[in-house]
Enzyme design. Structure first.
Site, PDB file in Angstrom:
ATOM      1  N   ASN A   9       0.864  -1.175   0.000  1.00  0.00           N
ATOM      2  CA  ASN A   9       0.000   0.000   0.000  1.00  0.00           C
ATOM      3  C   ASN A   9       0.905   1.230   0.000  1.00  0.00           C
ATOM      4  O   ASN A   9       1.526   1.540   1.013  1.00  0.00           O
ATOM      5  CB  ASN A   9      -0.889  -0.030   1.255  1.00  0.00           C
ATOM      6  CG  ASN A   9      -1.694   1.238   1.421  1.00  0.00           C
ATOM      7  OD1 ASN A   9      -1.825   2.035   0.482  1.00  0.00           O
ATOM      8  ND2 ASN A   9      -2.241   1.438   2.611  1.00  0.00           N
ATOM      9  N   TRP A  10       0.963   1.893  -1.131  1.00  0.00           N
ATOM     10  CA  TRP A  10       1.891   3.033  -1.255  1.00  0.00           C
ATOM     11  C   TRP A  10       1.350   4.302  -0.595  1.00  0.00           C
ATOM     12  O   TRP A  10       2.071   5.299  -0.493  1.00  0.00           O
ATOM     13  CB  TRP A  10       2.187   3.312  -2.741  1.00  0.00           C
ATOM     14  CG  TRP A  10       3.025   2.273  -3.410  1.00  0.00           C
ATOM     15  CD1 TRP A  10       3.410   1.053  -2.908  1.00  0.00           C
ATOM     16  CD2 TRP A  10       3.601   2.354  -4.723  1.00  0.00           C
ATOM     17  NE1 TRP A  10       4.176   0.381  -3.826  1.00  0.00           N
ATOM     18  CE2 TRP A  10       4.317   1.164  -4.951  1.00  0.00           C
ATOM     19  CE3 TRP A  10       3.576   3.325  -5.728  1.00  0.00           C
ATOM     20  CZ2 TRP A  10       5.001   0.913  -6.132  1.00  0.00           C
ATOM     21  CZ3 TRP A  10       4.257   3.075  -6.906  1.00  0.00           C
ATOM     22  CH2 TRP A  10       4.965   1.876  -7.094  1.00  0.00           C
ATOM     23  N   LYS A  11       0.106   4.297  -0.219  1.00  0.00           N
ATOM     24  CA  LYS A  11      -0.528   5.472   0.419  1.00  0.00           C
ATOM     25  C   LYS A  11      -0.294   6.727  -0.435  1.00  0.00           C
ATOM     26  O   LYS A  11      -0.191   6.628  -1.644  1.00  0.00           O
ATOM     27  CB  LYS A  11      -0.009   5.653   1.853  1.00  0.00           C
ATOM     28  CG  LYS A  11      -0.018   4.356   2.644  1.00  0.00           C
ATOM     29  CD  LYS A  11       0.198   4.576   4.109  1.00  0.00           C
ATOM     30  CE  LYS A  11       0.328   3.233   4.809  1.00  0.00           C
ATOM     31  NZ  LYS A  11       0.283   3.328   6.231  1.00  0.00           N
ATOM     32  N   HIS A  94      -9.286   0.673   4.999  1.00  0.00           N
ATOM     33  CA  HIS A  94      -7.986   0.922   5.649  1.00  0.00           C
ATOM     34  C   HIS A  94      -8.191   1.824   6.865  1.00  0.00           C
ATOM     35  O   HIS A  94      -9.013   2.750   6.832  1.00  0.00           O
ATOM     36  CB  HIS A  94      -6.997   1.555   4.661  1.00  0.00           C
ATOM     37  CG  HIS A  94      -5.603   1.552   5.189  1.00  0.00           C
ATOM     38  ND1 HIS A  94      -5.157   2.511   6.075  1.00  0.00           N
ATOM     39  CD2 HIS A  94      -4.570   0.690   4.995  1.00  0.00           C
ATOM     40  CE1 HIS A  94      -3.897   2.235   6.391  1.00  0.00           C
ATOM     41  NE2 HIS A  94      -3.511   1.140   5.750  1.00  0.00           N
ATOM     42  N   GLU A  96      -6.602   4.247   7.968  1.00  0.00           N
ATOM     43  CA  GLU A  96      -6.436   5.691   7.715  1.00  0.00           C
ATOM     44  C   GLU A  96      -7.688   6.272   7.066  1.00  0.00           C
ATOM     45  O   GLU A  96      -8.031   7.434   7.296  1.00  0.00           O
ATOM     46  CB  GLU A  96      -5.179   5.923   6.855  1.00  0.00           C
ATOM     47  CG  GLU A  96      -3.920   5.709   7.687  1.00  0.00           C
ATOM     48  CD  GLU A  96      -2.718   5.188   6.900  1.00  0.00           C
ATOM     49  OE1 GLU A  96      -2.708   5.295   5.669  1.00  0.00           O
ATOM     50  OE2 GLU A  96      -1.782   4.663   7.546  1.00  0.00           O
ATOM     51  N   GLU A 166      -5.224  -5.461  10.462  1.00  0.00           N
ATOM     52  CA  GLU A 166      -4.214  -4.431  10.668  1.00  0.00           C
ATOM     53  C   GLU A 166      -4.465  -3.718  11.996  1.00  0.00           C
ATOM     54  O   GLU A 166      -5.229  -2.738  12.040  1.00  0.00           O
ATOM     55  CB  GLU A 166      -4.270  -3.413   9.529  1.00  0.00           C
ATOM     56  CG  GLU A 166      -3.967  -4.008   8.175  1.00  0.00           C
ATOM     57  CD  GLU A 166      -3.383  -2.945   7.245  1.00  0.00           C
ATOM     58  OE1 GLU A 166      -2.254  -3.131   6.793  1.00  0.00           O
ATOM     59  OE2 GLU A 166      -4.048  -1.926   7.020  1.00  0.00           O
ATOM     60  N   GLY A 172       2.553   1.772  10.764  1.00  0.00           N
ATOM     61  CA  GLY A 172       3.468   2.906  10.628  1.00  0.00           C
ATOM     62  C   GLY A 172       4.151   3.296  11.925  1.00  0.00           C
ATOM     63  O   GLY A 172       4.759   4.354  12.017  1.00  0.00           O
ATOM     64  N   SER A 212       3.678  -2.620  10.256  1.00  0.00           N
ATOM     65  CA  SER A 212       5.135  -2.602  10.441  1.00  0.00           C
ATOM     66  C   SER A 212       5.812  -3.922  10.075  1.00  0.00           C
ATOM     67  O   SER A 212       6.748  -4.348  10.752  1.00  0.00           O
ATOM     68  CB  SER A 212       5.486  -2.183  11.877  1.00  0.00           C
ATOM     69  OG  SER A 212       4.990  -0.878  12.119  1.00  0.00           O
TER      70      SER A 212
END
Ligand code: PEP
Length: 249
Positions: A9-11, A94, A96, A166, A172, A212
Site C-alpha cells: 500500500n503506497w498510500k 484501511h 487511515e 491491521e 506505521g 510494520s
C-alpha cells in the site's frame, strides 16, 4: 489451497517519476516465492502502473473507491473508472480511511457491495486501536467490523474477498504485533467466518497481516498457520525491502 498474497500500500507517496522508478526496480528483482504480489499506487498513477505491469504477474490495486456508479461526488473515483484503467482490485476499510475520512462500517458495506457488483476483488481491512486492545476489547472490535461490512454477503462473494487484519497501533509505528498475537487474531477471524458461513469458505479466505512488517520480521509472521501474507505500508516503498518480504514465503 488458499492464496499467499503480499500487497504494497503506497498510500500518498510516489509521484509519477517515483512510480516509474519503483516499478522498474520491482520488475528487475528476482522473485523466489509463489506469493501473489500486488501494489496499490495513488489514483493518478494507476494508469501508468497498469501499463508498466501489463505483462508482469504484479497486480495493480486501488487504495479506495466510491460506492456510486457516477455523479456529483467531487473528488471521488468510481469502480468503473478503476476498471477502465485496468484496475480490478481495491483496498477498502484501511484504518487511515476510517480514522481521517470517517469511513464507518455502513459506508464500507456500500463500497463492498459496489465493488462486488463490478466483479472487483477486495482487500478488506480492519483492526483494533491500542485503547481497545489494552482493555481486552480487540476481538469484539474486529468481530463487529467484519460482521457489519461483510456478513450480509452470499457464499460465492467470498471468492472475491481477502481479509487484512491491521492492528491500528502497529501501522506505521514500527511496533509490530507479535507473530503469536497475529496468529491468535487470524485464527479467531477464520473461526468467525466458519461459524457464520462454513469451513470451506473459512479455509479458503486469505487473511493478511498488516502493521510494520519488514524484511526482518516477515518470515516469522508469515510462518504462522493462519497468516496468508501481508499488507505492507512503509516497507513497500523500497524495492529491496518489498521483494525481501515477498520472498519471505
Ligand atoms: C498499512 O498502511 O497498511 C501498513 C501496514 O503500514 P506499515 O507497514 O507502514 O505499518
Amino acid at each position: 489451497m488458499r492464496k499467499k498474497i503480499v500487497a504494497g500500500n503506497w498510500k500518498m507517496n510516489n509521484d509519477l517519476v517515483a512510480t516509474n522508478t519503483l516499478i522498474s526496480e520491482l520488475l528487475k528483482k528476482e522473485k523466489t516465492s509463489n506469493a501473489e504480489v500486488m501494489i496499490a499506487p495513488t489514483f493518478v498513477n494507476l494508469l501508468e502502473a497498469s501499463k508498466l505491469l501489463k505483462d508482469s504477474s504484479i497486480i495493480v490495486a486501488a487504495q479506495n473507491m466510491h460506492f456510486a456508479e457516477n455523479g456529483a461526488y467531487t473528488g471521488e473515483i468510481s469502480a468503473t473508472m478503476l476498471k477502465s484503467v485496468g484496475v480490478n482490485t481495491v483496498i477498502l476499510g484501511h484504518s487511515e480511511r476510517r480514522e481521517y475520512f470517517n469511513e464507518a462500517d455502513n459506508l464500507l458495506k456500500l463500497k463492498v457491495d459496489k465493488a462486488l457488483e463490478e466483479e472487483m476483488k477486495i482487500i478488506f481491512c480492519f483492526g483494533e486501536k491500542w485503547e481497545d486492545r489494552s482493555v481486552g476489547n480487540h476481538f469484539m472490535v474486529v468481530e463487529s467490523q467484519i460482521r457489519n461490512a461483510l456478513f450480509h454477503l452470499e457464499d460465492e462473494n467470498w471468492e472475491s474477498i481477502v481479509l487484512a487484519y491491521e492492528p491500528v497501533w502497529a501501522i506505521g509505528t514500527g511496533q509490530t504485533a507479535s507473530p503469536e498475537q497475529a496468529q491468535e487474531m487470524h485464527a479467531f477471524i477464520r473461526n468467525l467466518v466458519k461459524e457464520h458461513y462454513n469451513s470451506a469458505i473459512s479455509e479458503e479466505v486469505s487473511i493478511l497481516y498488516g502493521g510494520s512488517v519488514k524484511p526482518e520480521n516477515a518470515k516469522e509472521i508469515f510462518g504462522k498457520n493462519d497468516v496468508d501474507g501481508g499488507l505492507i505500508g512503509g516497507a513497500a516503498l523500497n524495492a529491496d525491502n518489498f521483494i525481501a518480504i515477498v520472498n519471505a514465503f
